[in-house]
Design a protein around this motif. Sequence first.
Motif, PDB file in Angstrom:
ATOM      1  N   GLU A  40      -2.739   1.002   4.119  1.00 15.71           N
ATOM      2  CA  GLU A  40      -1.826   1.647   5.063  1.00 15.71           C
ATOM      3  C   GLU A  40      -0.410   1.243   4.685  1.00 15.71           C
ATOM      4  O   GLU A  40      -0.084   0.062   4.599  1.00 15.71           O
ATOM      5  N   SER A  41       0.439   2.247   4.443  1.00 15.77           N
ATOM      6  CA  SER A  41       1.780   1.975   3.924  1.00 15.77           C
ATOM      7  C   SER A  41       2.636   1.206   4.929  1.00 15.77           C
ATOM      8  O   SER A  41       2.661   1.522   6.113  1.00 15.77           O
ATOM      9  N   ASN A  76      -4.065   4.966  -6.589  1.00 14.98           N
ATOM     10  CA  ASN A  76      -2.623   5.179  -6.488  1.00 14.98           C
ATOM     11  C   ASN A  76      -1.899   4.634  -7.718  1.00 14.98           C
ATOM     12  O   ASN A  76      -2.122   3.501  -8.138  1.00 14.98           O
ATOM     13  N   GLU A  99      -1.557  14.753  -1.681  1.00 20.18           N
ATOM     14  CA  GLU A  99      -1.369  15.664  -0.556  1.00 20.18           C
ATOM     15  C   GLU A  99       0.025  16.283  -0.649  1.00 20.18           C
ATOM     16  O   GLU A  99       0.947  15.682  -1.213  1.00 20.18           O
ATOM     17  N   TYR A 119       2.835   4.872  -0.700  1.00 21.18           N
ATOM     18  CA  TYR A 119       2.643   6.240  -1.169  1.00 21.18           C
ATOM     19  C   TYR A 119       3.376   6.357  -2.499  1.00 21.18           C
ATOM     20  O   TYR A 119       4.397   5.696  -2.711  1.00 21.18           O
ATOM     21  N   TRP A 120       2.868   7.227  -3.392  1.00 20.93           N
ATOM     22  CA  TRP A 120       3.628   7.556  -4.602  1.00 20.93           C
ATOM     23  C   TRP A 120       4.159   8.969  -4.446  1.00 20.93           C
ATOM     24  O   TRP A 120       3.384   9.936  -4.457  1.00 20.93           O
ATOM     25  N   ASN A 121       5.463   9.091  -4.260  1.00 19.61           N
ATOM     26  CA  ASN A 121       6.101  10.403  -4.216  1.00 19.61           C
ATOM     27  C   ASN A 121       6.335  10.839  -5.652  1.00 19.61           C
ATOM     28  O   ASN A 121       7.148  10.234  -6.355  1.00 19.61           O
ATOM     29  N   SER A 173       0.848  -1.209   0.000  1.00 22.57           N
ATOM     30  CA  SER A 173       0.000   0.000   0.000  1.00 22.57           C
ATOM     31  C   SER A 173       0.883   1.260   0.000  1.00 22.57           C
ATOM     32  O   SER A 173       0.817   2.082   0.912  1.00 22.57           O
ATOM     33  N   ARG A 224       2.609  13.900  -2.860  1.00 27.91           N
ATOM     34  CA  ARG A 224       2.546  12.448  -2.895  1.00 27.91           C
ATOM     35  C   ARG A 224       1.088  12.019  -2.999  1.00 27.91           C
ATOM     36  O   ARG A 224       0.172  12.765  -2.656  1.00 27.91           O
ATOM     37  N   GLN A 225       0.917  10.793  -3.464  1.00 28.42           N
ATOM     38  CA  GLN A 225      -0.423  10.221  -3.590  1.00 28.42           C
ATOM     39  C   GLN A 225      -0.597   9.165  -2.497  1.00 28.42           C
ATOM     40  O   GLN A 225       0.244   8.281  -2.329  1.00 28.42           O
ATOM     41  N   ARG A 226      -1.688   9.293  -1.754  1.00 30.53           N
ATOM     42  CA  ARG A 226      -1.948   8.363  -0.650  1.00 30.53           C
ATOM     43  C   ARG A 226      -2.228   6.953  -1.182  1.00 30.53           C
ATOM     44  O   ARG A 226      -2.667   6.794  -2.322  1.00 30.53           O
ATOM     45  N   PRO A 227      -2.009   5.930  -0.339  1.00 27.04           N
ATOM     46  CA  PRO A 227      -2.388   4.563  -0.743  1.00 27.04           C
ATOM     47  C   PRO A 227      -3.885   4.508  -1.053  1.00 27.04           C
ATOM     48  O   PRO A 227      -4.671   5.243  -0.461  1.00 27.04           O
TER      49      PRO A 227
END
Length: 308
Positions: free
Chosen positions: A255-256, A185, A150, A121-123, A119, A178-181
Amino acid sequence: GTRAGAVYAEPLAGGVRRFQERHGVSADGVIGAATFSRLEIKPAARAEQLALALERLRWTPLLESPRMVVVNIPEFVLRAYEVQDGRIDIVQRMRVVVGQALDKRTPLIDAELRAVEFSPYWNVPPSIVRSETLPKLRRDPGYLEREGFEFVAADGSVHTGVSAEALDALAAGRWRIRQRPGPRNALGDIKFVFPNAEQIYLHHTPSTGLFARDRRDFSHGCVRVEDPLALAMFVLQDMPDWPEARIREAMDAGESRTLRLTTPVRVLIAYGTALVKDGRVFFFDDIYRQDPRLQAALRERAAPARAD
């Protein structure tokens, strides 16, 4: 050889389908432009392609580690295999999407896969922020919430509102985004991390339709994998407390979580436009135009040294 009759029918159509299968074209038996252009390639050119493939194999470390993950860019395929007594035993084979040929090429890499991020995040990389994300946010501030993005300030604080200050800080590189899980995503629900200078990794994707295409160079450089669960099971197979059910659960958690591998797995991102599979020769398009470069380098090395 098959005698061509007045009507295009079997067994000739079957021969065309087999030809298409070996040349990276949809095996529909229809002699379209893609098939016709490949039929016109002379045998001498194909022999040269095989020679280049053999040259690359000579310096590609395919047998140096007990477990390997190898992506062949022109084939758009990943293989995960074990090496036993000098023989390759393929455990997983899946389609991949690689970097766009025009300007976002996936580099060739030899690295160690050390961690799996569930899960994730994409930075968003700065190049994508400049070319895509910022222009979209300026046109449509609702894009931030809709896509689950966000802002992250220099002090690590997270901001979810679009303001002129936020966009200026992002443009100046003081903030990142970044993009949340979650289901939207860009990395899907899992990311495979192998440290490298180009910041390339393997990951899942919500855009699964692209795997059905014959030619699959659509990414910004990272490699999207068709069956991430199977790949995760391969890389985590010596960690018995991570069975399939637990991997699925972590991928779906939203949840990452980063899991370090007990034993790193060697990853090769390689490039070969010809390959022998089960005794049959397959050819792939030289999408990054690497064959002429290798050809020229080999000719240069073979040329006798000139006297000054």
